[in-house]
Design a protein around this motif. Structure first.
Motif, short mmCIF file in Angstrom:
data_model
loop_
_atom_site.label_atom_id
_atom_site.label_comp_id
_atom_site.label_asym_id
_atom_site.label_seq_id
_atom_site.Cartn_x
_atom_site.Cartn_y
_atom_site.Cartn_z
N MET A 176 50.85 -51.33 6.17
CA MET A 176 50.30 -51.55 7.52
C MET A 176 51.34 -52.22 8.41
O MET A 176 51.51 -51.84 9.58
N LEU A 177 52.05 -53.22 7.87
CA LEU A 177 53.07 -53.90 8.66
C LEU A 177 54.21 -52.96 9.03
O LEU A 177 54.75 -53.02 10.14
N SER A 178 54.57 -52.07 8.12
CA SER A 178 55.64 -51.09 8.40
C SER A 178 55.26 -50.15 9.53
O SER A 178 56.06 -49.87 10.42
N VAL A 179 54.02 -49.66 9.48
CA VAL A 179 53.56 -48.76 10.54
C VAL A 179 53.48 -49.51 11.86
O VAL A 179 53.91 -49.01 12.91
N LEU A 180 52.95 -50.73 11.84
CA LEU A 180 52.88 -51.53 13.06
C LEU A 180 54.28 -51.77 13.61
O LEU A 180 54.52 -51.59 14.81
N PRO B 68 48.70 -56.20 -1.72
CA PRO B 68 49.86 -56.52 -0.88
C PRO B 68 50.68 -55.28 -0.48
O PRO B 68 51.31 -55.29 0.57
N LEU B 69 50.64 -54.23 -1.28
CA LEU B 69 51.33 -52.99 -0.88
C LEU B 69 50.63 -52.38 0.34
O LEU B 69 51.29 -51.90 1.26
N SER B 70 49.31 -52.43 0.37
CA SER B 70 48.57 -51.95 1.54
C SER B 70 49.00 -52.74 2.78
O SER B 70 49.21 -52.16 3.85
N LEU B 71 49.12 -54.04 2.63
CA LEU B 71 49.57 -54.89 3.74
C LEU B 71 50.98 -54.50 4.17
O LEU B 71 51.26 -54.36 5.36
N ILE C 240 47.25 -44.64 7.20
CA ILE C 240 47.50 -45.99 7.69
C ILE C 240 47.51 -45.91 9.22
O ILE C 240 48.28 -45.15 9.80
N CYS C 241 46.64 -46.69 9.85
CA CYS C 241 46.42 -46.57 11.29
C CYS C 241 46.65 -47.89 12.00
O CYS C 241 46.30 -48.95 11.47
N VAL C 242 47.19 -47.81 13.21
CA VAL C 242 47.31 -48.97 14.08
C VAL C 242 46.92 -48.53 15.49
O VAL C 242 47.17 -47.40 15.88
N LYS C 243 46.28 -49.44 16.22
CA LYS C 243 45.89 -49.13 17.59
C LYS C 243 45.98 -50.40 18.42
O LYS C 243 45.42 -51.43 18.04
#
Length: 163
Positions: free
Chosen positions: A48-52, A42-45, A85-88
């Motif tokens: 990811m949500l923070s970066v998004l 859940p920390l990974s999630l 941590i990546c978002v595209k």
């Protein structure tokens, strides 16, 4: 970012997660067979949500919000090892407000609606400004894929308090 033992301990406390793989190195290595403390799924999630969230549009009266997310862990992430941590953005899509789109989303056709229901649909159409789909992923220090997911965001106009 590089997760520290302090971050893992604090996240364990915050989430009431007392599993020893997140704070007891001896247990993690000897009983579970891992090379070091594991980062919480859940920390990974959360990361990811923070970066998004940091990438979402805020222009005038239009704000973008996370509507849904799905993700999967493929490999462990370890304490004191850098992760990326990546978002595209996949491909921007425009909001559709036609009758067919509303029916496709589980709404009834206008012929089946009462006048009041039609007004509610019209209000929704005015508020929704678009949807986007995003790819999300986390890589370990070697660049290997450890977590992957997708998210859908929605752009909405904010309502003014004066009208």
């Amino acid at each position: 970012m590089t997760p520290t033992p302090t971050l893992l301990f604090q996240y364990s406390a915050l989430s009431y997660n007392a599993h020893r793989i997140h704070f007891d190195r001896s247990y993690c290595r000897e009983a579970e067979g891992h090379k070091d403390l594991l980062v919480h799924g859940p920390l990974s999630l959360t990361l990811m949500l923070s970066v998004l969230q940091s990438q979402l549009a805020r222009e005038g009266d239009v704000c973008e919000f996370i509507d849904s997310i799905s993700y999967r862990h493929l490999a462990p992430l370890y304490v004191n090892q850098p992760m990326r941590i990546c978002v595209k953005l996949q491909e921007p899509t425009a909001a559709k407000h036609g009758k067919e789109d509303l029916v496709g989303k589980g709404q009834h056709s206008e012929e089946e609606k009462k006048d009041k229901d039609e007004e509610q649909i019209d209000t929704t159409k005015q508020l929704e400004a678009g949807r986007n789909k995003w790819n999300l992923w986390v890589e370990n220090q070697e660049g290997s894929l450890c977590v992957k997911g997708t998210a859908e965001t929605i752009k909405r106009r904010t309502l003014s308090e004066t009208g």
